[in-house]
Design an enzyme around this catalytic site. Structure first.
Site, PDB file in Angstrom:
ATOM      1  CE1 TYR A 174      -2.827  -3.116   0.622  1.00  0.00           C
ATOM      2  CE2 TYR A 174      -2.631  -3.011   2.896  1.00  0.00           C
ATOM      3  CZ  TYR A 174      -3.248  -3.679   1.880  1.00  0.00           C
ATOM      4  OH  TYR A 174      -3.709  -4.658   1.994  1.00  0.00           O
ATOM      5  CG  HIS A 175       4.346   1.626   1.058  1.00  0.00           C
ATOM      6  ND1 HIS A 175       5.086   0.826   1.290  1.00  0.00           N
ATOM      7  CD2 HIS A 175       3.250   1.729   1.891  1.00  0.00           C
ATOM      8  CE1 HIS A 175       5.081   0.562   2.773  1.00  0.00           C
ATOM      9  NE2 HIS A 175       3.957   1.051   3.203  1.00  0.00           N
ATOM     10  N   PRO A 176       1.835   3.111  -3.191  1.00  0.00           N
ATOM     11  CG  PRO A 176      -0.466   3.637  -3.718  1.00  0.00           C
ATOM     12  CD  PRO A 176       0.311   2.859  -2.695  1.00  0.00           C
TER      13      PRO A 176
END
Length: 549
Positions: free
Chosen positions: A459-461
């Site tokens: 969850y680090h776009p």
């Protein structure tokens, strides 16, 4: 409605921007499509798995079928709520490594080297730790708390890292990232300390900052200058500037809907081109990870609370006292190591969790267990965010193109093999009953199959409106965060990252909001030229030969 500055997105960077601009005496309107962050699902740290799986708080994005991961569609949680993703994330606080920011500067983000960003990290922090704080901030709005490591498994994991030959770090956000130690979390007095709690609420109380709930449809541009934002409730006018802080997914979408992006792609959707910027939506990056799970010999894990009665007890204690297991995100131990000799600084991260669960919060069938989230930090794969249609209500197409580069497979296999070695050390071996997953042998084929089937986004776009020199055709914003080719428009969120940072991305996103505010206001903090400790490469060479990595 009008204000000096209009910010789209009340997330990590947007809240920090609103606070600093309001503090300087300017009027600010923040446009946020999501609603209130009130309630225990968001404010209780221990309930972190709930909000990112609730349509009330999450945009509900999915990737397109990922060709190198068995065509699976991966979830892409992004906060649709006051506080943005800082209200739905895991509250893990990681600045990133100094070399991340030096790389940013080397690739065209002048003034964003580590010496430039360190003062902003210090300004934003109010750190509550038990070690030397000269690398940390003491008076900022963002409370950062050092984990207590209450469960014996948490300290055993750190000790196993030491037994495997890695350093122990007293503060991975300070002078030394490399090694094993206790995590920092954005938690204060048992409550999630989101960007909304840290920045937005004080800004609304003390300054001319207001929030309007609306869906941003496009930036209004007249004669080459942004003058406002069209929403589903009417136009909001900016007398000075418009700033997009809508996330690495929604910011490029909004740019393209506004006529800023690859000309051919905009033409496909009947959108008039205002600025032909090939980089809008490109350069999409993320961290991919797997959950390395073990069954536990002793019933000392969080599984004892993983039933209706246990959850009720934890929730009641938190509601009454803001203490207990509900007051922690439970990610209390970490590790940052190098995958092989010749790697300059750590490229693998561990999150240790004293329960074996899935990403959606469901416990593993084996009962008592624990897990390490592990994955490489600097994937060379790149994806894109593109428009599905010209309708602002339609979600964009998201293709990460995970594991499309050969080196990604080499790095991921190394991460899995090194994880197994760490859990074979005496400190953890006494707790391991058996390996739940990956299981099987150590061959490339077995590990590759596990990665394809089980890898999930961390969850680090980021990176979809990357920062660079104004003459760089792939850059979207210049080092002042100004959109190239349009006046009065800036981007300030994780979209502008040239490359993903070494760890969780919430802290760097808030830093971007802090620093962008100073660019807007025409000021900057003095550089801090201290250099962090980096282990000599012979240590990595010695370990790599020993474990065959």
């Amino acid at each position: 409605m009008q204000a000096d500055y209009v910010i789209v997105g009340a997330g990590s960077a947007g809240c920090a921007l609103a606070y600093r601009l309001g503090e300087a005496g300017h009027s600010v309107i923040v446009i946020e499509h999501g609603g209130s962050d009130a309630g225990p699902f968001i404010q209780m740290p221990g309930a972190l798995s709930y909000p990112m799986n609730m349509s009330r708080y999450d945009w509900g994005f999915l990737s397109e079928p990922e060709p190198h991961l068995d065509n699976r569609r991966l979830v892409v949680p992004r906060g649709k709520v006051i506080g943005g993703s800082s209200s739905v994330n895991g509250m893990v606080y990681v600045r990133g490594h100094a070399r991340d920011y030096d790389h940013w500067e080397e690739t065209g983000a002048q003034g964003w080297g580590y010496s430039d960003v360190l003062p902003y990290f210090r300004r934003m922090e109010n750190w509550h730790g038990n070690t030397d704080s000269t690398w940390r901030g003491d008076y900022g709005p963002l409370h950062v708390t050092r984990a207590r490591q209450w469960n014996p498994l948490m300290k055993a994991f750190v000790e196993a890292g030491r037994q495997a030959g890695y350093p122990v770090t007293k503060d991975y956000n300070g002078e030394q990232q490399e090694g094993f130690g206790a995590f920092d979390m954005t938690v204060w007095k048992g409550t999630r300390w989101s960007a909304a709690n840290a920045y937005l609420r004080p800004a609304m109380r003390d300054s001319d900052v207001t929030v309007t709930r609306a869906l941003a449809k496009r930036v209004v541009i007249e004669n080459g200058r942004a003058v406002g934002v069209e929403t589903d409730k009417g136009q909001i006018t900016a007398t000075k500037e418009v700033i997009l802080s809508a996330s690495s997914i929604n910011t490029p979408k909004l740019l393209m809907l506004s006529g800023i992006g690859p000309a051919a792609h905009l033409a496909e959707h009947g959108i008039d081109v205002i600025a032909d910027r090939a980089g809008v939506g490109q350069n999409l990056q993320d961290h991919l990870e797997v959950y390395f799970q073990f069954a536990a010999k002793k019933p000392i894990t969080l599984y004892r609370y993983w039933n209706l009665l246990g959850k009720a007890m934890v929730g009641a204690q938190w509601l009454l006292t803001r203490t207990g297991h509900g007051a922690s995100n439970q990610f209390e131990s970490c590790g940052f190591i190098r995958s092989r000799a010749g790697v300059e600084y750590p490229d693998i991260q561990f999150h240790f969790l004293p329960i074996a669960v899935r990403y959606d919060g469901r416990a593993a069938a084996e009962g008592h267990g624990f897990q390490a989230h592990v994955g490489p930090m600097r994937s060379q794969s790149r994806g894109a965010v593109t428009l599905r249609s010209a309708d602002p209500k339609d979600a964009p197409k998201i293709v990460f193109n995970y594991m499309s580069h050969d080196q990604d497979w080499v790095d991921f296999r190394a991460a899995l093999r090194l994880t197994r070695e760490i859990f074979r050390q005496p400190a953890m071996a006494e707790h391991v009953k058996f390996e739940i997953q990956p299981g099987g042998d150590d061959s490339d084929a077995t590990l590759d199959a596990f990665i394809r089937e089980h890898a999930e986004s961390a969850y680090h776009p980021c990176g979809t409106a990357r920062m660079g020199r104004a003459d760089d055709p792939g850059a979207v914003v210049d080092p002042e965060c100004r959109v190239i080719g349009v006046e009065g428009l800036r981007v300030a969120d994780s979209s502008i990252f040239p490359r993903v940072t070494n760890g969780n991305t919430n802290a760097p996103s808030i830093m971007v909001g802090e620093k962008a505010a100073d660019h807007i206001l025409g000021r900057k903090l003095p550089r801090d030229n201290r250099q962090p400790w980096i282990a000599p490469d012979w240590q990595t060479e010695q370990r790599s030969v020993r474990v065959g990595a």
